[in-house]
Structure formats: structure tokens, C-alpha cells
Design a protein around this motif. Structure first.
Motif, PDB file in Angstrom:
ATOM      1  N   TYR A 287       0.889  -1.052  -0.003  1.00 26.82           N
ATOM      2  CA  TYR A 287      -0.060  -0.220   0.042  1.00 26.82           C
ATOM      3  C   TYR A 287       0.697   1.391   0.069  1.00 26.82           C
ATOM      4  CZ  TYR A 287      -2.499   3.935   2.012  1.00 26.82           C
ATOM      5  OH  TYR A 287      -3.200   5.040   2.437  1.00 26.82           O
TER       6      TYR A 287
ATOM      7  N   THR B  59       2.328   1.640  -3.248  1.00 27.15           N
ATOM      8  CA  THR B  59       1.499   2.055  -4.263  1.00 27.15           C
ATOM      9  C   THR B  59       1.118   3.894  -4.186  1.00 27.15           C
ATOM     10  OG1 THR B  59       0.392  -0.079  -3.972  1.00 27.15           O
ATOM     11  CG2 THR B  59      -0.914   1.621  -5.148  1.00 27.15           C
ATOM     12  N   VAL B  60       0.987   4.224  -2.913  1.00 29.04           N
ATOM     13  CA  VAL B  60       0.891   5.579  -2.763  1.00 29.04           C
ATOM     14  C   VAL B  60       1.909   6.170  -3.415  1.00 29.04           C
ATOM     15  CG1 VAL B  60       0.832   7.619  -0.860  1.00 29.04           C
ATOM     16  CG2 VAL B  60      -0.651   5.298  -0.662  1.00 29.04           C
TER      17      VAL B  60
ATOM     18  N   VAL C  51       1.528   6.072  -7.040  1.00 35.52           N
ATOM     19  CA  VAL C  51       0.601   7.130  -7.707  1.00 35.52           C
ATOM     20  C   VAL C  51       0.996   8.651  -7.814  1.00 35.52           C
ATOM     21  CG1 VAL C  51      -1.768   7.989  -7.223  1.00 35.52           C
ATOM     22  CG2 VAL C  51      -1.452   5.568  -7.113  1.00 35.52           C
TER      23      VAL C  51
ATOM     24  N   SER D 264      -2.317   0.809  -8.913  1.00 33.11           N
ATOM     25  CA  SER D 264      -2.079   2.146  -9.354  1.00 33.11           C
ATOM     26  C   SER D 264      -3.106   2.385 -10.542  1.00 33.11           C
ATOM     27  CB  SER D 264      -0.638   2.570  -9.690  1.00 33.11           C
ATOM     28  OG  SER D 264       0.213   2.303  -8.405  1.00 33.11           O
TER      29      SER D 264
ATOM     30  N   HIS E 136      -6.478   2.567 -10.030  1.00 33.40           N
ATOM     31  CA  HIS E 136      -6.902   4.007  -9.145  1.00 33.40           C
ATOM     32  C   HIS E 136      -6.970   5.089 -10.332  1.00 33.40           C
ATOM     33  CE1 HIS E 136      -5.720   7.594  -7.223  1.00 33.40           C
ATOM     34  NE2 HIS E 136      -6.589   7.294  -6.235  1.00 33.40           N
ATOM     35  N   SER E 137      -6.069   4.966 -11.429  1.00 36.34           N
ATOM     36  CA  SER E 137      -5.914   6.151 -12.124  1.00 36.34           C
ATOM     37  C   SER E 137      -7.202   5.981 -13.226  1.00 36.34           C
ATOM     38  CB  SER E 137      -4.698   6.005 -13.227  1.00 36.34           C
ATOM     39  OG  SER E 137      -3.514   6.126 -12.198  1.00 36.34           O
TER      40      SER E 137
ATOM     41  N   ARG F 165     -10.124   7.002  -2.738  1.00 38.64           N
ATOM     42  CA  ARG F 165      -8.743   6.896  -2.051  1.00 38.64           C
ATOM     43  C   ARG F 165      -7.998   5.606  -2.559  1.00 38.64           C
ATOM     44  NH1 ARG F 165     -10.443   5.818   4.015  1.00 38.64           N
ATOM     45  NH2 ARG F 165     -11.661   4.162   2.840  1.00 38.64           N
ATOM     46  N   ILE F 166      -6.585   5.859  -2.519  1.00 39.85           N
ATOM     47  CA  ILE F 166      -5.709   4.976  -3.022  1.00 39.85           C
ATOM     48  C   ILE F 166      -5.910   3.550  -2.055  1.00 39.85           C
ATOM     49  CG2 ILE F 166      -3.176   4.362  -3.252  1.00 39.85           C
ATOM     50  CD1 ILE F 166      -2.632   7.155  -3.525  1.00 39.85           C
TER      51      ILE F 166
ATOM     52  N   CYS G  91      -6.536  -0.301  -3.462  1.00 37.64           N
ATOM     53  CA  CYS G  91      -5.871  -1.561  -3.007  1.00 37.64           C
ATOM     54  C   CYS G  91      -6.779  -2.451  -2.416  1.00 37.64           C
ATOM     55  CB  CYS G  91      -4.747  -1.136  -2.069  1.00 37.64           C
ATOM     56  SG  CYS G  91      -3.707   0.018  -2.602  1.00 37.64           S
TER      57      CYS G  91
END
Length: 735
Positions: free
Chosen positions: A59, A62-63, A66, A103, A106-107, A118-119, A123
Motif C-alpha cells: 500500500y 502504491t501511494v 501514484v 495504481s 486507481h487512475s 482513495r488509493i 488496493c
């Protein structure tokens, strides 16, 4: 007229096939919805939260990905908050598929208007989304193996519900396996298709999908070697063909080159022994193909001499390879793979044996995670080998190897799940077809008997006698099934399937949907409460400590501390440095005066321990303490596990326990002031503590969570030294 009739029949068949295909895809769509929804229990019971410990590193990365892009946040990122003071190069120590996939999800969702997403939510939902892809991949793989779309549909339903897969794909399970199981099944589908068709297109697609598998999980070693084993067995059983040569040669060459582009893998395909079987099969295949070509190019006598020479060379090389391999078995293979191949080696690798999912699987766990499939799979294997093919052989090899490795390590039951579902689907399709044929024959015989009864009234006695005699002889060859038997067997099949669905739903809801971060508790009066000590402690760390503070804890909690408290950790779940982890274990196993020297050398500012003695939380550091001793003792011989047992050889925290245990740092930090709350009674060990009124000299309590699960201690700074090297003890220096 006949041509017109044939054309009409062909058009009708095409229409029927088209309708059947639409119906099948509609059913698969419904199964995907079922697969996605059954994995949302963790959200409905708790909230959208990431589970367990390891996923928190994924996580956090991943943040970063992004926010900073794939290069700045992943490939070239250096994590200074891990493994102090060494740090960690993320791109070279991480499989990137999961992070890049989350990622991307999320995009895409943000592009389509989900601006408030939220990211962490992306996830959380990655695993349920990919479970739908796995359903589709299982359908195509099963259909490819047995040629029966009905078996594919049954297998897709099984995989959507099977607990072995749900355990790693519920909402919040953000670990490598969330995407890796789909990647594995899809590679297997493309491989079986490539072997059947023998085209460069399908073999190349298989190699490209293998790249995603390599970037997803270390289990790609299993995928690579299973394909190699399948190729080898086909060769030695006389099933060599240009289709096989094209499929494996293309897959191995392109797949290996692509795999080496992953920074974490790098040159492992040519350096590590776990890749060598695939290379050996590739070389063997080239030799086999060369011999096959030479058979048509030179005469038999010369070929015999050449063949004998080649056999002699191969035997010599094989003997040398085997000798070298056994002499350096532990260095040619990674620790986890070595413990899989040689289960008894776990005793010499305590860092691996300390993880619960690396333990051998108990037999009841097979039934818990497979249920009905445990009985259907052997039937499916029997039905599959009733008409042997290259694809059926692959399924048999997959089942055998997966079962062996699953028996060595609980975690590998996840790999056994898909083939169990495939064989279960084949078995169910096989049994239902046989059953429907038997029922149909029974029904047709009942109809014939009724017709014969009416027909007999309109014919003479002789003709009646002959016709009945023929009918009776025919009935004796294929006796009809009584209606009560038909009803009972049908009811039994439906009941077993109902029990499977019921069991899977219960397991998904109760066993695999509870995050380790947040827990539920039920009081004696039936009121359900939430235990949120972990987030309470991490929040305190993030708001009450210096941003550069260094936290020492056992390695289990490193990822969570770094992700949720945003603080630097001494060790974490990557377990990449056994000596550093052993040093932390050495500190916890030592007495306070000795431990403080180790803690200061590690430059830790705070120590975090997990303690469950107050509320009965068994996954605490006291229960894990012996693993700290074993791991620490592997590097520091002065630590010996028997020194922490009482005179009876028992692990005892009471007054009869070993003094080394009662005086060690871990014991003192966990039970500090505990006797003032419950008179010292530990609800996990069901014993009264052996040390009360504990006084700490070098540490001070900084925080204790509401339920005492998390306890944080501040490391006292050493007092200043005078010119003679003595400690300044709150007195004026004498010059």
C-alpha cells in the motif's frame, strides 16, 4: 433438396451454438458477480481496510507510485524508513505487478469520475476484481483441458467460492497472490492452447503473460518448472512433435528474456538452481529435435554411433550436475523453495519456520479449504485420463505437484485450489452426463413398456410372445432405474452442492474476512465491540514522536509501523537480513542491562511490543518469543532455547519459570505494571506472572493502548560522561 436440407441443418446448428455461447457467457458473468460479492464480507463487517501485515508495504509503495510515478515511486525509489540504517531499494526487492495494477485501477477510476476514490480503496478492491478475471481464466483453461464447456462452467463456479482462494482474495487482501493466481491460471491456459495448436502466436502470448506472472509473485518458479516438467514427460513418453518444439522453445526463450527485465529477478534465471530444470529441458528438447532431424539425414549405423556418444556425454554431465547440486543444495535454491523441496530443512531455517503459513498443512485443513472438491478431484482425474491427451497430462502433473507442495507448506494450498476446482468441474460434468444418460434410458424404457403394452392388445399371441421376449432380453441388458433411486441420487447431488455453497459462504464470512488490524469482541452480555488498539498506537506514534524517530519491534509489525505511523523501523516483514532480525531477537531475549547496549547500537528511540494477556489476545510477542530466541540463537550462540524452559522443560511465565525468561527484556516490557491491573493473571497463558513490581532502569513507558495490546516504551538517553568516563548521576562534576 438434400443440399438445402443440409444447409438448413448447419444454419440451425450454428444458431444453437451461438445461443449456447451467449448463455454460457451470461452464466460466467453471473459467476463473476458472485465471486466479487462474496469477497466483500470484510467491508460489510468492518470497513474498507487493508488486512494483515505484508500488504501495508504494498500500500505504501502504491501511494508513492501514484504520487511520484512508476520510476520515482517504485523502480528507482529508495526507502529510508525500512531496515535502519541500511534502507531498502524498493525496485530491486519487490515484485511490481500488484503495485502497478492497483495504481492503474486507481487512475482509471479517477479518469471516469471517481475523484474522491482513495488509493487505499483501490488496493482493497484489487483482489475481488481479479477474482472475476480468475473465474474467466478457469473457464477457458478447463474447457481447453477437457473440451467440455459444461465442465468449465462448473469449475468457474467452484473457483468463485472455494475457501483456498478466498483466503487470499477477500477485499483488503492486498498481497502478491491477489493478482498472481489469475496470472498463473492464464499462463497455463495459453500454454495448453500453444501445445495443442503449435503456433508462434499462442506461444508468444504465453511468454508475454508469463512476464506478468514473474512480476507478480515468486511462485512463478512453480509455473516455469511445471511447464518444463510437462514438456519433459511428453518427450520421454514419445509425444514429441513440432507443435511441442515450437511452443516450449518460443515460451522459454522469450519468457526468460522478458523475466530478466524485472529488477527483482534480474539474472536469477541463469544464476539460481530453481530455474535450472527449465533450462535443462530446453537443452534436452534441442538435442531431441536435432536427433529427429538427423534420422532423416544420415544412415542408421552412423546415427547409432552418434546417439551412443550423445547418451554417454549426457550421463556424465548429469552425474556431475547432480553431485554439485546436492553438495550446494542450500545455496542454489532460495530459502523458501529449499524448505519446500526438503520439508525437514525448516528446522535449520527458523526465520522461515517462524511464519505460520510456512508450516506443513494439517489434514483437516484440506477439507476446510476444499470441502467437496477433496472428493470430486480424484473422480475428475479419473474422467480426464479416460481419454488421455497432452492437456490432460498437464492437469495431472499440476495436481500431483501442487498437492505435494501444499502438504509441505500451508500457503501453497492456494496453488492447489485452482486445479482442485478444474478437476471438480470435470468430475461434476462427468457424473451428471452419466447420470442424465442413465435417467434418459430409464425414461425411454418406461415409455417403450407403455407402448408395448398398448401394442400387445392389437396383435396375435405369437407375435406378442416374440416381441415381449425380445423386449425382456433387451431390458435385462440395460435395467431401468426406479424413480425413487433417481429422486434420491438427484437429491443427494443437490444436497452436497448446497453444503459446499453453505460451507464456502460461512468460511468467507467468518474465517477469512477479519483483518488483523481491527478485531471484534463479544462481551458476556452479547454486546459486540471493536478492538482498535493497533491504529490507536500507530496514530499516537505519528502524532507524538519525532518524524525521524526509529522504532524497534519484532519484524511482524514493521510494515504497518512504516505505513501507518510513518516512522523508521529497525526491521520489517521483508526478512531480507537475517542477522539484523537476529540482533533484535537477541535484544529481546537478553536481560535489561545487556539489552540496552544492543538497543543503543541499533539506535532505536522507541520499542513497541504486542501483549494480549489482559484481554486474551493470543497472537502476542510472549507467544512468539521462542522464535525470537531461535532466530537470535542462530547468529548469537550465547542464546540457547533450553535456557528459557523451566526444570520440567516447559515454557512457563509463572514463578516456576526459568530466570532467563522472567528477567529478559521482552518479559519485563510486556508485564510492566501488569500486576496492578489484574493482580498479574495472564488470560492467554492462564497463569499468574512470575515477576511483579517490575522496575525499568533504561526504558520508560510512553504509551499503552486501551486494551493493553500495544505497549510503547521510550529508550532513555544515556547520561553524560565526565572526563574519567563515569556517568553523571545528577551531581555536580568534580574537577
Amino acid at each position: 433438396n438434400n443440399n438445402n436440407n443440409n444447409n438448413k441443418e448447419e444454419i440451425l446448428e450454428i444458431k444453437n451454438d451461438g445461443k449456447a455461447s451467449i448463455l454460457r457467457y451470461f452464466i460466467i458473468g453471473l459467476v463473476c458477480i458472485l465471486s466479487f460479492s462474496i469477497r466483500l464480507h470484510s467491508i460489510t463487517k468492518f470497513e474498507s481496510v487493508i488486512h494483515e501485515y505484508d500488504p501495508y508495504f504494498m500500500y505504501r509503495t502504491t501511494v508513492n507510485t501514484v504520487n511520484e510515478g512508476i520510476f520515482g515511486g517504485l523502480i528507482d525509489h529508495f526507502d529510508e524508513k525500512s531496515w535502519y540504517p541500511f534502507g531498502r531499494h524498493v525496485g530491486e526487492t519487490t515484485y511490481p505487478s500488484l503495485i502497478v495494477t492497483a495504481s492503474t485501477i486507481h487512475s482509471i477510476l479517477k479518469f471516469f469520475g471517481a475523484t474522491n476514490l482513495r488509493i487505499s480503496d483501490a488496493c482493497v478492491f484489487t483482489a475481488p476484481i481479479f477474482s472475476c478475471f480468475t473465474v474467466i481464466a478457469i473457464y477457458f483453461l478447463t474447457t481447453e483441458i477437457c473440451g467440455e464447456p459444461g465442465a468449465g462452467l462448473a469449475a468457474s463456479v467452484f473457483i468463485s467460492l472455494v475457501p483456498a482462494y478466498i483466503s487470499r482474495s477477500v477485499a483488503g487482501s492486498f498481497d502478491y497472490e491477489a493478482v498472481a493466481i489469475f496470472a498463473m491460471v492464464f499462463v497455463f491456459f495459453l500454454w495448453t492452447r500453444a501445445v495443442r495448436l503449435g503456433t508462434l502466436t499462442w506461444a508468444t502470448l504465453c511468454a508475454v503473460s508469463y512476464l506478468y506472472m514473474v512480476a507478480a509473485w515468486g511462485g512463478y518458479i512453480f509455473v516455469l518448472n511445471l511447464i518444463a516438467l510437462h514438456t519433459f514427460i511428453l518427450l520421454v513418453t514419445g509425444s514429441y512433435s513440432m507443435r511441442l518444439y515450437t511452443a516450449y522453445s518460443t515460451f522459454y526463450c522469450i519468457g526468460t528474456l522478458l523475466a530478466m527485465q524485472i529488477p527483482f529477478v534480474n539474472f536469477a534465471p541463469v544464476r539460481w538452481g530453481d530455474h535450472s530444470p527449465a533450462l535443462g529441458v530446453f537443452i534436452f528438447l534441442q538435442i531431441w529435435a536435432t536427433i529427429s532431424w538427423l534420422r532423416s539425414a544420415i544412415d542408421r549405423k552412423q546415427l547409432k554411433i552418434l546417439f551412443q556418444s550423445l547418451i554417454l556425454i549426457i550421463i556424465i554431465i548429469s552425474i556431475i550436475t547432480v553431485v554439485i547440486g546436492f553438495a550446494s543444495l542450500g545455496t542454489l535454491f532460495t530459502g523458501r523453495l529449499y524448505s519446500l523441496l526438503v520439508p525437514s530443512a525448516k528446522g535449520s531455517l527458523p526465520i522461515i519456520a517462524s511464519v505460520s503459513e510456512h508450516q506443513p498443512i494439517p489434514w483437516p485443513h484440506y477439507f476446510f479449504d476444499l470441502h467437496l472438491l477433496l472428493f470430486l478431484a480424484p473422480i475428475g482425474l479419473f474422467a480426464l485420463f479416460d481419454r488421455i491427451s497432452d492437456q490432460a497430462l498437464f492437469a495431472g502433473l499440476y495436481a500431483g505437484t501442487a498437492f505435494y507442495f501444499a502438504s509441505s507448506m500451508v500457503r501453497i494450498l492456494l496453488v492447489l485450489g485452482p486445479i482442485a476446482c478444474i478437476l471438480g468441474g470435470i468430475a461434476l460434468n462427468f457424473l451428471l452426463k452419466k447420470w442424465f444418460i442413465a435417467v434418459k434410458n430409464s425414461m425411454s424404457k418406461s415409455s417403450n413398456e407403455s407402448h408395448n403394452h398398448n401394442h400387445n392388445h392389437n396383435h396375435n399371441h405369437n407375435h406378442n410372445h416374440n416381441h415381449n421376449h425380445h423386449s425382456q432380453s433387451h431390458n435385462h441388458s440395460k435395467p431401468k432405474l426406479p424413480l425413487d433411486v433417481v429422486f434420491l441420487v438427484t437429491l443427494f447431488i443437490c444436497f452436497m452442492l448446497y453444503l459446499y455453497v453453505l460451507h464456502c459462504g460461512w468460511v468467507a464470512r467468518e474465517a477469512y474476512s477479519s483483518p488483523s488490524l481491527v478485531m471484534k469482541s463479544t462481551r458476556n452480555d452479547g454486546v459486540v465491540g471493536i478492538i482498535d488498539d493497533y491504529r490507536e498506537a500507530y496514530s499516537w506514534l505519528s502524532m507524538n514522536t519525532d518524524p525521524n524517530a526509529r522504532i524497534m519491534s519484532w519484524w511482524d509489525y514493521g510494515y504497518q509501523i512504516a505505513a501507518m505511523a510513518n516512522r523508521t523501523v529497525i526491521v520489517d516483514n521483508n526478512t531480507r537480513n537475517n542477522t539484523h532480525i537476529a540482533t533484535v531477537g537477541y535484544a529481546f531475549a537478553s536481560k535489561e542491562p545487556q539489552a540496552i547496549n544492543i538497543v543503543r547500537k541499533l539506535q532505536a528511540d522507541y520499542i513497541l511490543v504486542v501483549f494480549g494477556g489482559l484481554i486474551g489476545y493470543s497472537s502476542d510477542d510472549i507467544n512468539k518469543f521462542l522464535w525470537m530466541v531461535r532466530i537470535g540463537g542462530g547468529v548469537y550462540p550465547s542464546i540457547k532455547e533450553p535456557d528459557y524452559f523451566n526444570s520440567k522443560g516447559q515454557y512457563d511465565i509463572s514463578s516456576t519459570g526459568a530466570s532467563n525468561l522472567l528477567d529478559c527484556l521482552m518479559y519485563r516490557l510486556c508485564y510492566y505494571n501488569f500486576d496492578k491491573i489484574t493482580n498479574g493473571f495472564d488470560r492467554v497463558r492462564n497463569q499468574e506472572v512470575g515477576r511483579k513490581n517490575i522496575k525499568l532502569k533504561y526504558f520508560e513507558e510512553a504509551f499503552t493502548s486501551q486494551n493493553w495490546i500495544i505497549r510503547i516504551y521510550r529508550v532513555k538517553s544515556p547520561p553524560p560522561r565526565d572526563r574519567a568516563g563515569k556517568f553523571y548521576k545528577n551531581k555536580k562534576l568534580k574537577i
